[in-house]
Design an enzyme around this catalytic site. Structure first.
Site, short mmCIF file in Angstrom:
data_model
loop_
_atom_site.label_atom_id
_atom_site.label_comp_id
_atom_site.label_asym_id
_atom_site.label_seq_id
_atom_site.Cartn_x
_atom_site.Cartn_y
_atom_site.Cartn_z
N HIS A 241 0.82 -1.22 0.00
CA HIS A 241 0.00 0.00 0.00
C HIS A 241 0.85 1.28 0.00
CE1 HIS A 241 -3.43 -2.54 1.34
NE2 HIS A 241 -2.61 -3.06 2.20
O1 RIB Z 1 -4.36 -0.05 5.43
C1 RIB Z 1 -3.01 -0.06 5.01
C2 RIB Z 1 -2.21 0.94 5.81
O2 RIB Z 1 -2.28 0.60 7.20
C3 RIB Z 1 -0.70 0.92 5.47
O3 RIB Z 1 -0.17 2.19 5.71
C4 RIB Z 1 -0.16 -0.08 6.45
O4 RIB Z 1 1.22 0.17 6.75
C5 RIB Z 1 -0.98 0.21 7.67
O5 RIB Z 1 -0.38 1.30 8.36
#
Ligand code: RIB
Ligand code: CA
Length: 317
Positions: A241
């Protein structure tokens, strides 16, 4: 050259995002600030130092920020995804950084870096938005030194930590609402809807591992996270992500965005932390009395193979 400040809660995918910034010659990484999130603040801070040490970046100042949300306690961490140490229980793969944290806090460091920056700076929040909300509330004058804020967060049609909410927004909805609704700095939101489509598969990870020692270390670091996502998605792969958001921060326009007002549900209950994107026409919004003046660029599409190649080409080393 893109001047960046990263606000982060490492976090396996955070590690890939920080690595991407370190590995990009067109990035001037001014500083890294840490926040609670995937694991507690002490661990996210130690992990940020470690990832920077992997890239020999003793020069980048690191400062710790909020260890809890603005209003309510953090319901839970994301250890089930990122491991007890926040780095897939493989933090031992990374060196400790000789240079510790800066002698100040995250908000003060961000304000100081922005004030002294010759050109506007891109801020890349890839954890809960608590530090960013605090920065904009305590130092409103720095808004003019912010080029844009590129946030990994939200799920317009899907959630991960709940059926409706994405972890970063859900972790501090009040902070997210301040940044996404009440403040007015140019903002790109990179939600789960797109990051889930940018999944990297086993072949991609194998190429990264074969690229050199740092690539191999990153792939070893992601092993448990890969196992979670492989079970979760039913494929051999991972959803990086934060690295997708970082790619957009480094290469503006890599992601396709649509611009609309958003809101964040802050009421207690099953929808808390939901990001609501108002896709109605300006006329429809106006007729319903919505002040749609504050809009956010939401990343909705991309040339997915181009994103994957951008990540691999930069991270290979
Ligand atoms: O939902 C994904 C996010 O939440 C990313 O930033 C992961 O590292 C968690 O922090
Ligand atoms: Ca994160």
């Amino acid at each position: 050259m893109t001047a960046l400040i990263i606000d982060t809660d490492p976090g396996v995918d955070d590690a890939f995002a920080i690595a991407l910034a370190c590995a990009s010659p067109d990035v001037d990484l001014l500083g890294v600030t840490t926040v609670f999130g995937n694991v507690g603040l002490a661990m996210t801070t130690r992990n940020a130092l470690r990832v920077l040490a992997l890239y020999g970046r003793e020069d980048v100042p690191v400062a710790a920020g909020a260890d809890r949300p603005l209003v309510y306690p953090h319901p839970h961490r994301a250890r089930y995804v990122h491991g007890e140490d926040g780095l897939g229980n493989r933090a031992d793969l990374l060196p400790e950084r000789a240079t510790g944290v800066a002698g100040t806090d995250a908000v003060a460091l961000m304000a100081s870096l922005l004030e002294s920056a010759a050109e506007p700076v891109t801020i890349v929040p890839i954890g809960p938005l608590t530090n960013i909300a605090l920065l904009l509330a305590a130092h409103p004058a720095v808004r003019g030194k912010i080029e844009r804020v590129v946030i990994m967060g939200g799920g317009v049609g899907i959630g991960n930590v709940t059926a409706a909410a994405e972890f970063n927004i859900w972790s501090d909805p009040e902070a997210a609402r301040r940044v996404l609704v009440e403040e007015d700095v140019p903002t790109v939101l990179v939600p789960l809807d797109l990051t889930h489509r940018c999944t990297v598969d086993g072949a991609w990870l194998d190429r990264l591992a074969a690229s050199g020692p740092r690539g191999r270390t990153l792939v070893e670091l992601i092993a448990a996270y890969r196992e979670f996502y492989s079970r979760n998605l039913g494929i051999d792969g991972s959803v990086v992500h934060d690295a997708v958001a970082m790619a957009e921060a480094i290469s503006p326009g890599l992601l396709v965005t649509e611009t609309y007002p958003v809101d964040v549900e802050c009421a207690p209950g099953p929808a808390r932390g939901t990001v609501i994107a108002d896709r109605r026409s300006a006329i429809a919004r106006d007729r319903s009395g919505v002040d749609g003046s504050r809009e956010v660029a939401v990343a909705v599409d991309a040339d997915l193979d181009a994103v994957r190649e951008f990540l691999l080409s930069r991270l290979s080393s």
